[in-house]
Design an enzyme around this catalytic site. Structure first.
Site, PDB file in Angstrom:
ATOM      1  N   THR A  34       0.845  -1.218   0.000  1.00 21.56           N
ATOM      2  CA  THR A  34       0.000   0.000   0.000  1.00 21.56           C
ATOM      3  C   THR A  34       0.865   1.248   0.000  1.00 21.56           C
ATOM      4  OG1 THR A  34      -0.097  -0.151   2.404  1.00 21.56           O
ATOM      5  CG2 THR A  34      -1.987  -1.034   1.193  1.00 21.56           C
ATOM      6  N   SER A 126      13.997  -5.879   7.060  1.00 18.20           N
ATOM      7  CA  SER A 126      14.534  -4.579   6.676  1.00 18.20           C
ATOM      8  C   SER A 126      15.807  -4.180   7.400  1.00 18.20           C
ATOM      9  CB  SER A 126      13.489  -3.487   6.903  1.00 18.20           C
ATOM     10  OG  SER A 126      12.787  -3.324   5.737  1.00 18.20           O
ATOM     11  N   SER A 128      18.219  -3.398   5.846  1.00 19.45           N
ATOM     12  CA  SER A 128      18.750  -2.304   5.019  1.00 19.45           C
ATOM     13  C   SER A 128      18.262  -0.943   5.525  1.00 19.45           C
ATOM     14  CB  SER A 128      18.383  -2.510   3.549  1.00 19.45           C
ATOM     15  OG  SER A 128      16.996  -2.609   3.403  1.00 19.45           O
ATOM     16  N   GLU A 160      17.973   4.243  -0.560  1.00 18.54           N
ATOM     17  CA  GLU A 160      17.505   2.935  -1.056  1.00 18.54           C
ATOM     18  C   GLU A 160      17.009   3.047  -2.510  1.00 18.54           C
ATOM     19  OE1 GLU A 160      16.998   0.223   1.508  1.00 18.54           O
ATOM     20  OE2 GLU A 160      16.872  -1.069  -0.248  1.00 18.54           O
ATOM     21  N   ASP A 172       9.558   0.827   5.381  1.00 19.80           N
ATOM     22  CA  ASP A 172      10.673   0.278   6.155  1.00 19.80           C
ATOM     23  C   ASP A 172      11.393   1.371   6.945  1.00 19.80           C
ATOM     24  OD1 ASP A 172       9.887  -1.875   4.640  1.00 19.80           O
ATOM     25  OD2 ASP A 172      11.571  -1.773   3.255  1.00 19.80           O
TER      26      ASP A 172
HETATM   27  C1  GLA Z   1       9.035  -3.999   0.815  1.00 20.13           C
HETATM   28  C2  GLA Z   1       9.273  -2.526   0.557  1.00 20.13           C
HETATM   29  C3  GLA Z   1       8.226  -1.671   1.282  1.00 20.13           C
HETATM   30  C4  GLA Z   1       6.808  -2.161   0.953  1.00 20.13           C
HETATM   31  C5  GLA Z   1       6.722  -3.669   1.146  1.00 20.13           C
HETATM   32  C6  GLA Z   1       5.402  -4.214   0.685  1.00 20.13           C
HETATM   33  O1  GLA Z   1       9.265  -4.303   2.164  1.00 20.13           O
HETATM   34  O2  GLA Z   1      10.562  -2.155   0.989  1.00 20.13           O
HETATM   35  O3  GLA Z   1       8.379  -0.314   0.949  1.00 20.13           O
HETATM   36  O4  GLA Z   1       6.427  -1.776  -0.330  1.00 20.13           O
HETATM   37  O5  GLA Z   1       7.729  -4.355   0.440  1.00 20.13           O
HETATM   38  O6  GLA Z   1       4.356  -3.718   1.442  1.00 20.13           O
END
Ligand code: GLA
Length: 381
Positions: A34, A126, A128, A160, A172
């Site tokens: 989203t 995440s 990163s 990123e 993230d």
């Molecule tokens: C990854 C991306 C986020 C988001 C999710 C899906 O984690 O880094 O920004 O788009 O996918 O919701």
């Protein structure tokens, strides 16, 4: 972690650091894809983090070390160029350094830098974003800058998107930046605006990392992004967050079947995020769990970013006592499933789920129990 970091810094550079920061990993709680569609998303910062220490040094060199890689990487301070192979982890701090001027912020010239982490990389948590935010905090402190937290989050995302080259949304970095213990982070990605929502006391998180990754995962993420933009265009709006679920259903004929399915997932997922916030405020974790399960089914059937491994875990967990709900977390196409459980769900039940998975897929997933944690912050040296 802090004393280990200081010790590693001393071993590598022969002196003490001047600045230390830590930033957490995150769970995507609900709101799948989203964020880049301008919708809302809920995430949780967890109690696993990346720690970074830095000391300025005279001369034009920047030296980067990490506990995950043996060799120090030395770069000139007057150039920011992308690295590859074993050195590519340095692209996260380098991307941050490269992003600072666009925000009117100075970067430190020469320095020694060391990163340490108890956040498993590649687990969909995440790491990163965490290294980006912890790096940004020490760089800014060393340069005498103190921008608002929102800027910190945007710097991480820009690193990123533009330097590392992943077209992610703000989820993230936003959750790593605005996390709060015992809370979820709510992001209205259109602002973006950040808020926190209290998490009822009985809630626990379990993460099952399948270690599977679709070979084309980066390309597939970008493809979903493109399909969503195509859907928005077909519906005459800039972003899918601007259309209601009813309007998407009514416009089915205007879109190709896959693009219609992507759009339907996004607008219904946006509605689920809003309903989840209400259920959390009412302390109704059973209702929240149903929404998590529905989110997973929508990823499976409409957004088509799930895999048989993730489906197995989400379905098995959803049918396990003391589990409120489960869903894939993050981009999808492999990666991890998170379960929201009651306190009474324990390692014994988690291992049973992992054993059932191993029977079907050959190898067991990694199990990680996570608590919520606070967002990125400088730590006194
Ligand atoms: C990854 C991306 C986020 C988001 C999710 C899906 O984690 O880094 O920004 O788009 O996918 O919701």
């Amino acid at each position: 972690m802090k004393s280990r970091l200081v010790e590693k810094f001393r071993v590598n550079f022969g002196r003490a650091p001047e600045f230390i920061a830590r930033a957490p990993g995150r769970i995507e709680f609900i709101g799948n894809h989203t964020d880049y569609n301008g919708g809302p998303v809920l995430g949780a910062a967890i109690d696993r983090q990346v720690w970074v220490a830095l000391a300025r040094r005279a001369g034009g060199e920047r030296r980067f070390g990490s506990d995950q890689r043996g060799e120090l990487v030395t770069r000139p301070a007057d150039r920011v160029e992308k690295l590859s192979g074993a050195q590519s982890w340095v692209n996260y701090p380098l991307g941050v350094l490269g992003a600072l001027p666009a925000f009117g912020l100075r970067a430190p010239a020469g320095f020694d830098y060391f990163a340490l982490s108890d956040l498993p990389p590649g687990a969909g948590l995440s790491s990163s974003a965490a290294i980006e935010l912890a790096s940004a905090l020490v760089f800014l402190a060393a340069a005498g800058e103190n921008p608002p937290r929102e800027t910190l989050v945007k710097i991480g995302r820009q690193a990123e998107n533009d330097f590392v080259g992943v077209p992610c949304g703000i989820l993230d970095q936003g959750v790593s930046g605005f996390g709060k213990k015992d809370h979820l982070v709510f992001i209205d990605c259109r602002g973006p605006h950040f808020a926190t929502v209290p998490l009822p006391g009985d809630a626990r998180f379990w993460i099952f990392n399948t270690h599977t990754k679709h070979a084309l995962v980066d390309g597939l993420y970008a493809e979903r992004h493109r399909e969503c933009l195509e859907a928005a265009q077909g519906l005459g709006v800039g972003l899918l967050a601007e259309v209601s679920p009813a309007a998407v259903l009514a416009a089915e004929k205007k879109l190709s079947p896959p693009v219609f399915r992507r759009a339907r997932h996004i607008v219904e997922e946006i509605a689920r995020v809003d309903t989840t916030v209400k259920a959390l405020r009412a302390g109704d974790l059973a209702a929240v769990g149903q929404l998590l399960n529905a989110s997973h089914r929508s990823s499976q059937t409409l957004f088509e970013n799930s895999t048989p491994e993730l489906d197995f875990l989400a379905e098995t967990l959803a049918a396990t006592p003391h589990v409120y709900g489960a869903r894939l977390t993050g981009g999808g196409f492999g990666g991890a499933v998170m379960a929201l459980t009651a306190e009474s769900f324990g390692a014994f039940q988690a291992r049973a789920v992992a054993a059932a998975y191993a029977k079907t897929f050959g190898a067991a997933p990694d199990i990680l129990q996570a608590q919520t944690g606070d967002g990125a912050t400088l730590v006194p040296v």
